[in-house]
Each structure stands twice: as C-alpha cells, then as structure tokens.
Design an enzyme around this catalytic site. Structure first.
Site, PDB file in Angstrom:
ATOM      1  N   ARG A 109       0.767  -1.120   0.239  1.00 38.97           N
ATOM      2  CA  ARG A 109      -0.080  -0.133  -0.140  1.00 38.97           C
ATOM      3  C   ARG A 109       0.727   1.354   0.006  1.00 38.97           C
ATOM      4  O   ARG A 109       1.948   1.148   0.679  1.00 38.97           O
ATOM      5  CB  ARG A 109      -0.691   0.014   1.146  1.00 38.97           C
ATOM      6  CG  ARG A 109      -1.664  -1.188   1.380  1.00 38.97           C
ATOM      7  CD  ARG A 109      -2.355  -1.147   2.722  1.00 38.97           C
ATOM      8  NE  ARG A 109      -1.551  -1.480   3.743  1.00 38.97           N
ATOM      9  CZ  ARG A 109      -1.408  -1.619   5.116  1.00 38.97           C
ATOM     10  NH1 ARG A 109      -2.259  -1.460   5.683  1.00 38.97           N
ATOM     11  NH2 ARG A 109      -0.300  -2.097   5.647  1.00 38.97           N
ATOM     12  N   GLU A 110       0.528   2.336  -0.814  1.00 40.32           N
ATOM     13  CA  GLU A 110       1.130   3.652  -0.450  1.00 40.32           C
ATOM     14  C   GLU A 110       1.025   4.035   0.810  1.00 40.32           C
ATOM     15  O   GLU A 110       0.211   3.897   1.491  1.00 40.32           O
ATOM     16  CB  GLU A 110       0.692   4.655  -1.581  1.00 40.32           C
ATOM     17  CG  GLU A 110       0.707   4.122  -2.830  1.00 40.32           C
ATOM     18  CD  GLU A 110       0.306   5.178  -3.901  1.00 40.32           C
ATOM     19  OE1 GLU A 110       0.110   6.279  -3.653  1.00 40.32           O
ATOM     20  OE2 GLU A 110       0.058   4.851  -5.158  1.00 40.32           O
ATOM     21  N   LYS A 146      -5.067   9.442   0.534  1.00 36.05           N
ATOM     22  CA  LYS A 146      -4.937   8.834   1.849  1.00 36.05           C
ATOM     23  C   LYS A 146      -3.993   9.422   2.572  1.00 36.05           C
ATOM     24  O   LYS A 146      -3.060  10.198   1.684  1.00 36.05           O
ATOM     25  CB  LYS A 146      -5.056   7.299   1.577  1.00 36.05           C
ATOM     26  CG  LYS A 146      -3.761   6.684   1.120  1.00 36.05           C
ATOM     27  CD  LYS A 146      -3.829   5.065   1.203  1.00 36.05           C
ATOM     28  CE  LYS A 146      -2.591   4.626   1.395  1.00 36.05           C
ATOM     29  NZ  LYS A 146      -2.479   3.265   1.347  1.00 36.05           N
ATOM     30  N   CYS A 164      -4.833   2.325  -7.748  1.00 34.76           N
ATOM     31  CA  CYS A 164      -5.030   0.908  -7.654  1.00 34.76           C
ATOM     32  C   CYS A 164      -6.707   0.575  -7.555  1.00 34.76           C
ATOM     33  O   CYS A 164      -7.033  -0.131  -8.554  1.00 34.76           O
ATOM     34  CB  CYS A 164      -4.271   0.294  -6.503  1.00 34.76           C
ATOM     35  SG  CYS A 164      -2.649   0.781  -6.663  1.00 34.76           S
TER      36      CYS A 164
HETATM   37  C1  UGA Z   1      -4.353  -0.844  -2.559  1.00 35.96           C
HETATM   38  C2  UGA Z   1      -4.203  -2.072  -1.825  1.00 35.96           C
HETATM   39  O1  UGA Z   1      -4.589  -1.869  -0.452  1.00 35.96           O
HETATM   40  C3  UGA Z   1      -2.753  -2.670  -1.908  1.00 35.96           C
HETATM   41  O2  UGA Z   1      -2.859  -4.061  -1.004  1.00 35.96           O
HETATM   42  C4  UGA Z   1      -2.522  -3.027  -3.425  1.00 35.96           C
HETATM   43  O3  UGA Z   1      -1.078  -3.396  -3.341  1.00 35.96           O
HETATM   44  C5  UGA Z   1      -2.382  -1.700  -3.999  1.00 35.96           C
HETATM   45  O4  UGA Z   1      -3.815  -1.003  -3.978  1.00 35.96           O
HETATM   46  C6  UGA Z   1      -2.103  -1.974  -5.358  1.00 35.96           C
HETATM   47  O5  UGA Z   1      -2.658  -2.642  -6.126  1.00 35.96           O
HETATM   48  O6  UGA Z   1      -0.939  -1.593  -5.872  1.00 35.96           O
HETATM   49  P1  UGA Z   1      -3.462   1.717  -1.977  1.00 35.96           P
HETATM   50  O7  UGA Z   1      -3.984   2.069  -3.255  1.00 35.96           O
HETATM   51  O8  UGA Z   1      -2.092   2.184  -1.570  1.00 35.96           O
HETATM   52  O9  UGA Z   1      -3.485  -0.131  -1.798  1.00 35.96           O
HETATM   53  O10 UGA Z   1      -4.327   2.319  -0.912  1.00 35.96           O
HETATM   54  P2  UGA Z   1      -5.486   1.755   0.278  1.00 35.96           P
HETATM   55  O11 UGA Z   1      -5.052   1.374   1.616  1.00 35.96           O
HETATM   56  O12 UGA Z   1      -6.082   0.301  -0.428  1.00 35.96           O
HETATM   57  O13 UGA Z   1      -6.664   2.812   0.082  1.00 35.96           O
HETATM   58  C7  UGA Z   1      -7.377   2.850  -1.121  1.00 35.96           C
HETATM   59  C8  UGA Z   1      -8.461   3.737  -0.947  1.00 35.96           C
HETATM   60  O14 UGA Z   1      -9.449   3.373   0.028  1.00 35.96           O
HETATM   61  C9  UGA Z   1      -8.107   5.420   0.017  1.00 35.96           C
HETATM   62  O15 UGA Z   1      -8.583   6.355  -0.811  1.00 35.96           O
HETATM   63  C10 UGA Z   1      -8.734   5.311   1.322  1.00 35.96           C
HETATM   64  O16 UGA Z   1      -8.720   6.235   1.914  1.00 35.96           O
HETATM   65  C11 UGA Z   1     -10.020   4.298   0.914  1.00 35.96           C
HETATM   66  N1  UGA Z   1     -10.188   3.404   2.061  1.00 35.96           N
HETATM   67  C12 UGA Z   1      -9.513   2.432   2.645  1.00 35.96           C
HETATM   68  C13 UGA Z   1     -11.546   3.637   2.818  1.00 35.96           C
HETATM   69  O17 UGA Z   1     -12.317   4.635   2.281  1.00 35.96           O
HETATM   70  N2  UGA Z   1     -11.958   3.072   3.792  1.00 35.96           N
HETATM   71  C14 UGA Z   1     -11.121   2.215   4.466  1.00 35.96           C
HETATM   72  O18 UGA Z   1     -11.647   1.502   5.281  1.00 35.96           O
HETATM   73  C15 UGA Z   1     -10.020   1.749   3.841  1.00 35.96           C
END
Ligand code: UGA
Length: 431
Positions: free
Chosen positions: A157-158, A320, A263
């Site tokens: 994750r970023e 995020k 992603c």
């Molecule tokens: C995501 C996946 O979590 C990673 O496992 C994957 O490797 C990556 O994509 C990828 O394909 O390279 P990332 O995009 O860095 O990682 O971010 P996330 O932590 O997944 O968050 C994504 C979005 O969901 C953010 O906007 C965050 O604010 C939102 N989010 C996350 C929510 O609104 N609620 C939550 O409970 C969790």
C-alpha cells in the site's frame, strides 16, 4: 542475486530498494533521463515514508544502480516488469507499456549457454497478459536465449510500502516453471509472509480479486452509512458490532468519501472490462463503483445543503494519508463540484498541494498551514485523515474560521466533543 527492475513507481522503486537492502545487486531501468538522473542522486521522486533514506543508503553501498538502457538485463537472473497499467477510457487496462518493455527485454536477453533469465510481472495485469509477454519474448529474443515467465503480484500500500513489502501477508508466485518458482522463492527468502505457489492465470487473478474485495468492503461500509443517515443510526457503532463477528471483521470497512488512488478504482474498472470480454456477469462490480461515486455525491450534497456560505477550507487532498498521490483522489471530484456551484476554496495538504495545483492552478487558493487555510472560511471540509488533523487545537480552529462548521469526510472526531466546543459537525453516517 543480480536483478533488473523496469519501472520506478511505487512498486518498482520500493521493490528495488528492499531487495538491494537485502544484499542483492539491483538495476532499475527507466525511460526518462531526467528522472533517472534524479534517482541516481538519491531523490525518490515520489513521496513515500522512509524511501529516500533506503534509496540513498543502497546507492552508497553500490547495490542500487539506475539506467535508461537495458544493458543490465543480460547479466540478471530475474527481471521484474513494474510499469504502469493505467485505465483507458473504457476501463480496460492499457498494457502498451508492459508490451513495449517486454520487447526491449527480449532484445537484451543473454543467449549465453549458462544463462537463464526469469521474467516476472509485478504490474497488475489482466489474466492472460503474462502469456502474451512470453510470446513477445519468444518472438523478439535470440533463439538461444533461455527464459521462463512468472507472475509475482505486489500487494503493498502507498504510505506503508516498505513495511508491506518486507512484511507481506503473502508472496504469490505463479508459474509453470519449477526453475522460475525456485529462483523467486530464493529471492523472497527474507520477506515475511505465507508462500502461495500457483499457475500464471491464478496469480494474475489473485491480484485483481484482492483489490476488488478491498473496494467491496469500503463500498459496503459506505452503503451502511447511507442507511445509517436515513434512520439516524451511528455507522461506526453498527460496523464495530458487525465486525466483531470473526467471519466478517472490521478492518478496511471505514466509511468516508469513497476509495481513490491508482489501484482500487483502476482495478475494479479493469475487472469489469475483463468480465465483459469473458462474458462473466459482473454487475456486482459496477454497483461497487456506483456506491463509491455516490459516497462522494452524498458528501457534496451535505456541504451544499448545510454550509452557511460559499467560502470553504479543505484539509487533505491526497487519496489517503502519508502520500502525495492524488490519482482518483475524492478531493478532485469534490473540488470540481464545489467550483461548479460557485464556491471559493482554499486547500491545505502537507504533501499533495503541489500535485493538486497541476489540476486546479489558480482556481483555488493554496494555504501553507492548516490554520492559515481557515481564514474567512464559512466551513471546514476534511477529506484526508492526516494525523496532523486528528488532535489539532479545535479551540484555535474555532477562533480562525468565520463560521464554526465542520464537514468531516473521514469521521476523525468524536461528534459529542466537537459539538460541545460549539461546532456544527457533519460527518459520514453518524447522527
Ligand atoms: C491498494 C491495496 O490496499 C494494496 O494491497 C495494493 O497492493 C495496491 O492497492 C495496489 O494494487 O498496488 P493503495 O491504493 O495504496 O493500496 O491504498 P489503500 O490503502 O487500499 O486505500 C485505497 C483507498 O481506499 C483510499 O482512498 C482510502 O482512503 C480508501 N479507504 C480505505 C476507505 O475509504 N476506507 C477504508 O476502510 C480503507
């Protein structure tokens, strides 16, 4: 081992730094000279906590090298493809960079009798792509070149990319070559996490399904928030209780202004496209996207209905916390909608302001601090849950802002506490 990594985005550069730090000799190949020069000097280009230090340390140790040419391929045991697969207009993943890289790798593969190369895709690619890469390698390489293909998807994750790479939940290796699997297992020896050895197609699908499942959890949490708002229930209490069921769990079910980033939005779109091509009924995925859009719309409507005036301060622009990435960030949609409604907007984000400036230029004002952002504002809008905002002095906020109104898109404050301080407080799915 000597490895080459094509691409230096979040996946490529983090993977390169981590494997170099474990003692491997790592070559990173990119196509923009200016960026390669910056990387050589230890500038990671992207903002990712800890990455600059790890980069500089391994450059100094001479284990990490950067180049615009593919010379290192011939001496590498493993070549990782980590280039972007952005969505096309129709949602389909654009694989042109992957295929171009595959042609370049092919032309540079060693044809020495002793050399064997594993080519492994870490980019997120639709099922069948690795087979196409294999065909390109066969077509464009010397007939003596010996190689095997493997899919080795990345789950970092970023914001926590280095930690996630070293402490993976799982290391997935998909290949029908035992040699490729053994070499990749050896490379990943120092990486924590369960090993999943499978075929190419399954490895490719695992990555898409993981991201689609994460998007599902978020959209489901947002759907619960819509219900909660209609009946004056508290979404956090509902999800806390529901999540206590071990079969369901509470992790990654935080309602808010929708998921963004490079992603989840892209991969849900791409999976819908794959579903169409394979004739798999996947309206379920389309609904996940609809809910994600509605989470943003619902939040904008709250602002339009309840802001005492048209001057607003926005805290948080990145998709995020702990990143400067704004790709598909909810902030972009929300700013666009508010501008259409004639709002005057000032924004603050500790890392992402410069990126947002590339989109909105002088249409909005860029503040240098959270407090400064509030000057003359009729309300405060929170879109990213940076730590900085969580324990900020709300008394000071009240003094600086014109009207004490907060729209919290990430539920970072306790409603009772904020209201006691004299704020009107609108959050997501809470009375
Ligand atoms: C995501 C996946 O979590 C990673 O496992 C994957 O490797 C990556 O994509 C990828 O394909 O390279 P990332 O995009 O860095 O990682 O971010 P996330 O932590 O997944 O968050 C994504 C979005 O969901 C953010 O906007 C965050 O604010 C939102 N989010 C996350 C929510 O609104 N609620 C939550 O409970 C969790």
């Amino acid at each position: 081992m000597t490895i080459s990594i094509i691409g230096h985005g979040y996946v490529g550069l983090v993977t390169a730094c981590v494997f170099a730090d474990f003692g491997n000799d790592v070559w990173v190949i990119g196509h923009t000279k200016e960026k390669i020069d910056r990387l050589r000097k230890g500038d990671p280009i992207i903002y990712e906590p800890g990455l600059g230090e790890l980069l500089q340390k391994n450059i100094k140790a001479k284990r990490l090298h950067f180049s615009v040419n593919y010379d290192s391929i011939a001496g590498s045991e493993i070549v990782f493809i980590t280039v972007g697969t952005p969505p096309k207009e129709n949602g389909e993943a654009d694989l042109s960079a992957v295929f171009e890289v595959a042609r370049n790798i092919a032309k540079n593969l060693s044809d020495s009798k002793k050399h064997f190369t594993i080519v492994s895709c870490k980019s997120t690619v639709p099922v069948g792509t690795n087979k196409k890469v294999e065909a390109i390698l066969s077509k464009h390489s010397s007939k003596n070149a010996k190689f095997s293909i493997a899919s080795c998807p990345e789950f970092l994750r970023e914001g926590t990319a280095i930690h996630d790479t070293i402490n993976a939940d799982r290391v997935v290796i998909g290949s029908n070559s035992k040699r490729a699997i053994d070499v990749l297992l050896k490379l990943h020896e120092s990486i924590n996490g369960k090993r999943v050895i499978t075929d190419l197609a399954s490895a490719e699908l695992i990555k898409y399904i993981s991201n689609a499942m994460l998007a599902t959890k978020i959209s489901f949490a947002n759907l619960v928030s819509f219900f909660a708002e209609k009946v004056n229930a508290d979404v956090e209490d509902v999800l806390d209780a529901v999540g206590l069921d071990k079969r369901i769990g509470r992790i990654f079910m935080n309602p808010g202004v929708g998921y963004g980033g490079s992603c989840l939005p892209k991969d849900v779109m791409a999976l819908i496209d794959v579903g169409k091509k394979l004739n798999v009924e996947s309206n379920f995925l389309t609904e996940i996207e609809h809910i994600n859009l509605f989470a943003k719309k619902n939040f904008v409507n709250k602002i339009l209905k309840n802001s005492p005036g048209k001057k607003v301060a926005i805290w948080g622009l990145a998709f995020k916390p702990n990143t400067d990435d704004i790709r598909f960030a909810p902030s972009i949609y929300i700013i666009e909608e508010l501008l259409k409604e004639g709002f005057s907007i000032s924004v603050y984000d500790q890392e992402a302001s410069n990126n947002i400036k590339k989109i909105f230029a002088d249409k909005i004002r860029y503040a240098s601090s959270a407090y400064e952002c509030l000057q003359g504002a009729n309300s405060l809008i929170i879109l990213t849950e940076w730590n900085e905002f969580k324990q900020i002095n709300l008394d000071k906020v009240k003094k600086m802002i014109k009207d004490p109104v907060i729209f919290d898109g990430r539920n970072i404050y306790d409603p009772m506490t904020v209201r006691k301080l004299g704020f009107k407080y609108y959050s997501v799915g809470r009375p």
